[in-house]
Design an enzyme around this catalytic site. Structure first.
Site, PDB file in Angstrom:
ATOM      1  N   GLU B 229       0.869  -1.176   0.000  1.00  0.00           N
ATOM      2  CA  GLU B 229       0.000   0.000   0.000  1.00  0.00           C
ATOM      3  C   GLU B 229       0.904   1.223   0.000  1.00  0.00           C
ATOM      4  OE1 GLU B 229      -3.494   0.171   0.321  1.00  0.00           O
ATOM      5  OE2 GLU B 229      -3.740  -1.993   0.081  1.00  0.00           O
ATOM      6  N   CYS B 263      -2.683   9.113   2.785  1.00  0.00           N
ATOM      7  CA  CYS B 263      -2.194   8.589   1.507  1.00  0.00           C
ATOM      8  C   CYS B 263      -3.182   8.842   0.377  1.00  0.00           C
ATOM      9  CB  CYS B 263      -1.891   7.100   1.619  1.00  0.00           C
ATOM     10  SG  CYS B 263      -3.134   6.197   2.509  1.00  0.00           S
TER      11      CYS B 263
END
Lengths: 489, 488
Positions: B229, B263
């Protein structure tokens, strides 16, 4: 620019034009691929015969028939697979749309293997095309004639910029691996698998690795040993044992070992005659290097059947080894040849312990009439796939994922799994700029009341049953109120 | 509980729970526990998930305080984005675990109609989850939920940068979860590197591309599958007919949530000059609505996690050739940076070099939607992509012509809160996914199982040698039927 760099650059450029994305394009390419197999069966079979001494019927049976079936399935189902997949919503986004959109990844590298060169190289290609990608196809250089046929024929049927064939050996493969791909699909052994994964790390490229391992085969003493051995014989000696999911070795109780050997011997004779060397349906070892490797594996074990061989012809007879010890050479690596070791074990307990001490295999076979034995094997071991009471055929069910776990690989394919493996499943939330009032509870300035509301909405996923009942209740109450108002008040 | 080892060979003992042990010993211990089969039963998994849920709900205040200590995270943000989302996911997993664990029976072809074919989800073994500091609780524990649900033993490695949350997690996990099967390993990058030399059955890493490469290289030694990720610059394209006030509020909320340290925060905006003329005053208003006239005194604005990152961000601003039209102020002492908007930003600007991960919003103008889309496509695929427009044709065009981990129109970040959507990247933003059932699947092996009977052996003879053309004809007939069928 090297030849490999050029091929990849051209494929990327072609991908960026967007022409691989439309469903019409994908289906057209798949239909063209279908035509290749219908029109060029002879050239394909001739090349495979030269590489692996496989008969024409054998090639159809084990390679092209499966591919044709896969193409048919893919063409039929593509629209469904490629369509957005609705996702469950929560209360906060009830008015919005949430779905998963499959998208192409970009340029995929497919590195094939030599044992079923068409099946393991083209099946991933079918998935890559179906998912809308470009794909660089690198057939195994070990099957020299087939690689040449692929290089010559594929560009005549499918888009040669989007799906170039790049042939070559180790240096060419290494050069390819220096380029950037959006996915690498590799079929082969674990040693090279590790190198591929390491090379892919540079560009953070995801990989699918279809590797091998020693697929165990447990025969319970309470089962139809004759049928079991027939099926095992077929599974083992097809393609001269050079199958990633061939039953590698047998585990059984000592009391049935002789019977197993006898039944396997009978089946060998039925399938390949008394003299397999002259039988058209029995193959050869791919090359002398593997011939020597396999012969060396036999050295410290007792031959119970077969054993004949001829180096110049790369011929090894269908062979059974008895009373094999775990430390024997033949148990130290994936055999990938026509040697069938039998290791005596005291029962299913010992068999399970033995299997679990070793790396997780690509396939696990159990022959038993007692469902409890099969259940124990299923529950207490792990493997890529498991097949009870037969060999190999789970490969043919395209609704089952085909792939390894642990040392036997990562990722899976076949049918829709190929499509998903080579797609990006993009989570999409489509909202409108309306109902902004509802959003205000999440904005600063934060107050305890706002937090209370936000928590209420977040912590409930949509239970349509409840919502439906509430809605119905609300309607009933409203109707009752209206009726009361109009008729009684 | 201090970890001070630096290599597998030179490890010193660490205290985990009540034991002193090295990292390798922890991995081995968990592997033995896994091999004993204790994590496989549904009951065991449910118990652990319930305990994890209790850990969150019973210690909400402690977690909120720790998050405030690490990031000055407002209580509202901590609850909404870490506590409640975890509670939601845990409840979802608990409610659905039983059905996730069921064998999935699949359709068969003609040759196998009498057989039983199903897919069985099996645990992988010992898995490693490496967290990060921006949502230090959520990003670490959420993958753990999937891993526990899937029946694995789990080692979690919290980020040492968010030290208060790290400590709390290390203290609480052994109190709530089975110490035989789950462990927290703490340490700096050197210890993480050493930890990665051990063999795991899956690694889920959240963080940067640079570190991801070394995670992958370590994983390749053991053929360990990974989920990455990663981040990237999430573009936010604003175009066409639009309710600019709503758009500005949602954009500002998503951008400045957690002071831009998400993010999936919209990293930069792309719009036409006309849109910009309307957007700027709307943004100014939204920011004032949210944080008042003096954002530094507003308790609802988080702070930068560390001095190092504060300096990095202020340096980006300093190097930028754009024009600061909102904010720009910073206070090193309390790691404060004002919500900042910068215009006249070129593609080559300092603010466009790396993922910003802070409360600075560059705005780049383009002449046409095509050019805007091209701009996005010339860069690496981001983790999230946003489009604001009232015209659905615009939304559809951008969706069709771009790629990204996830996509959300007319809002930001919130697509992450749906457990039914896979959360993950593509290309440079990562691969694999989790959340909801996706986490369960990520940490499971889908084992293809086929159970055949003993009958109909004669039918099998079609496939046995000697191979004959007429047998071939029969096989062709069965394979020409509707379903896909082959023998190999």
């Amino acid at each position: 620019m090297s030849r490999e760099q050029q091929a990849v650059a051209r494929a990327r450029k072609a991908f960026e034009t967007g022409r691989s994305r439309s469903l019409e394009h994908r289906i057209r390419q798949l239909k063209n691929l279908q035509r290749l197999f219908t029109e060029r069966q002879k050239e394909i079979s001739d090349a495979v015969k030269k590489d692996l001494s496989k008969s024409e019927v054998g090639t159809q049976l084990y390679e092209t028939l499966g591919l044709e079936g896969e193409i048919n399935l893919t063409i039929r189902k593509l629209k469904e697979w490629a369509a957005p997949r609705p996702a469950e919503k929560n209360l906060l986004i009830l008015a919005d749309t949430a779905y998963i959109k499959p998208e192409p990844l970009g340029v995929v590298l497919i590195i094939g293997a030599w044992n079923y060169p068409w099946a393991v190289t083209i099946k991933p290609l079918i998935g890559a095309i179906a998912a809308g990608n470009a794909a660089v196809v690198k057939p195994s250089e070990v099957c020299v004639h087939t690689a040449k046929v692929m290089e010559d024929l594929l560009p005549l049927y499918i888009d040669k910029e989007l799906y170039p064939v790049v042939t070559g050996g180790v240096p060419e493969t290494q050069e390819l691996l220096c380029q950037r791909f959006d996915h690498i699909f590799y079929t082969g052994n674990s040693t090279v698998g590790k190198l591929i994964m390491e090379a892919a790390a540079k560009h953070l490229t995801p990989v699918t690795l279809e590797l091998g391992g020693k697929s165990p085969c447990y025969i319970d003493k309470n089962c139809d040993i004759s049928i079991a051995c027939r099926r095992i014989t077929w599974g083992k000696y097809t393609n001269c044992g050079q199958t990633c999911i061939a039953p590698d070795y047998i585990l059984c109780e000592p009391s049935i070992q002789d019977q197993v050997i006898e039944e396997v011997r009978k089946s060998i004779k039925d399938f390949y005659t008394d003299n397999p060397k002259n039988c058209a349906d029995y193959g050869r070892i791919i090359n002398q290097r593997h011939f020597k490797r396999i012969m060396a594996l036999m050295e410290d074990s007792t031959v119970a059947a077969g054993g004949e061989n001829n180096e110049s012809d790369c011929y090894i007879a269908p062979t059974v080894l008895r009373d094999v010890k775990p430390e024997a050479k033949v148990m130290q690596e994936e055999i990938f040849g026509p040697l069938l070791p039998i290791l005596p074990v005291s029962g299913v307990d010992e068999a399970i312990k033995f299997i679990n001490k070793r790396e997780k295999p690509l396939a696990l076979y159990v022959f038993a009439s007692d469902d409890k034995v099969i259940k124990r094997m299923t529950d207490e071991t792990s493997s890529g796939g498991l097949l009870a009471n037969d060999c190999l055929v789970h490969y043919s069910v395209s609704s089952l994922p085909f792939g390894g776990v642990g040392n036997s690989g990562m990722g899976c394919y076949h049918g829709k799994f190929s499509f998903d493996q080579l797609s990006h499943l993009r989570g999409c939330l489509i909202k409108k700029l309306k109902m902004e009032g509802l959003n205000s509870m999440r904005y600063p300035p934060h107050t305890p009341e706002k937090l209370g509301w936000a928590r209420f909405f977040i912590l409930k996923t949509v239970d349509l049953g409840w919502l439906g009942r509430m809605a119905l209740l609300a309607i009933l109450v409203t109707v009752a109120a209206v009726v009361l108002q109009n008729y009684f008040l | 509980m201090v970890v001070s080892n630096c290599s597998v060979q030179q490890q010193q003992a660490v205290l985990t729970g009540e034991r002193m042990e090295t990292q390798s010993q922890i991995v081995e211990r968990l592997r033995s526990a896994f091999c004993s089969g204790m994590t496989t039963s549904e009951q065991f998994r449910q118990t652990q998930l319930s305990n994890l849920l209790s850990m969150i709900t019973e210690n909400e205040k402690l977690f909120v305080d720790a998050l405030h200590k690490d990031l000055a995270k407002p209580r509202f943000e901590a609850v909404m984005s870490e506590i409640d989302t975890l509670i939601n996911e845990l409840r979802y997993a608990i409610a659905n675990l039983s059905s996730w664990m069921q064998p999935e029976y699949v359709s068969k072809n003609i040759a196998t109609k009498l057989d039983t074919c199903f897919v069985r989800r099996e645990p992988l073994g010992v898995v490693l989850v490496i967290g990060t500091w921006n949502y230090p609780l959520y990003i670490l524990i959420l993958p753990m939920v999937g891993a526990i649900a899937a029946g694995n033993c789990v080692i979690i490695k919290p980020s040492e940068v968010s030290a208060a949350t790290e400590s709390l997690i290390a203290e609480l996990i052994p109190k709530y979860l089975s110490q035989d099967c789950y462990a927290v390993v703490r340490g700096r990058p050197e210890e993480t590197k050493a930890l990665l030399q051990n063999r795991f059955d899956h690694i889920l890493y959240t963080g940067s591309r640079v570190v991801a490469r070394s995670v992958l290289q370590a994983a390749s030694v053991h053929l360990t599958p990974v989920t990455l990720e990663l981040g990237g610059k999430c573009p936010c394209l604003i175009y066409g007919r639009i309710d600019i006030d709503s758009a500005a509020h949602r954009l500002a909320w998503a951008k400045f949530f957690n002071a831009g340290q998400s993010c999936v925060a919209p990293d930069y905006v792309l719009c036409t000059q006309d849109t910009l003329n309307d957007l700027l005053p709307a943004l100014r208003k939204a920011l004032e609505d949210f944080y008042g006239k003096q954002p530094e005194t507003c308790p609802d604005l988080a702070r930068i996690v560390s001095h190092r990152h504060w300096t990095r961000l202020m340096e980006l601003l300093r190097r930028s050739s754009g024009k600061v039209v909102v904010g720009g102020q910073g206070n090193q002492e309390n790691k404060y940076i004002a919500p900042t908007v910068v215009v006249d930003v070129a593609d080559s600007d300092a603010l466009m070099e790396e993922e910003i991960f802070g409360p600075i919003l560059p705005i780049i103008t383009f002449e046409s939607l095509e050019r805007g889309i091209d701009f996005i496509n010339h860069r690496e695929k981001p983790l999230a992509l946003y489009v604001f427009s009232d015209e659905s044709s615009v939304v559809n065009t951008v969706l069709e012509k771009t790629s990204s981990g996830g996509f959300c129109s007319n809002d930001g970040i919130v697509h992450m809160s749906l457990p039914s959507l896979p959360f993950g990247g593509v290309g440079a933003s990562g691969w694999g996914s989790y959340h909801g059932r996706w986490g369960f699947e990520t940490f499971s092996h889908r084992r293809a199982c086929m159970l055949r009977g003993w009958a109909l052996e004669r039918l099998n003879s079609l496939r046995y040698p000697p191979y004959q053309e007429d047998k071939m004809a029969w096989l062709r007939w069965t394979t020409s039927a509707k379903s896909s069928c082959s023998l190999m």
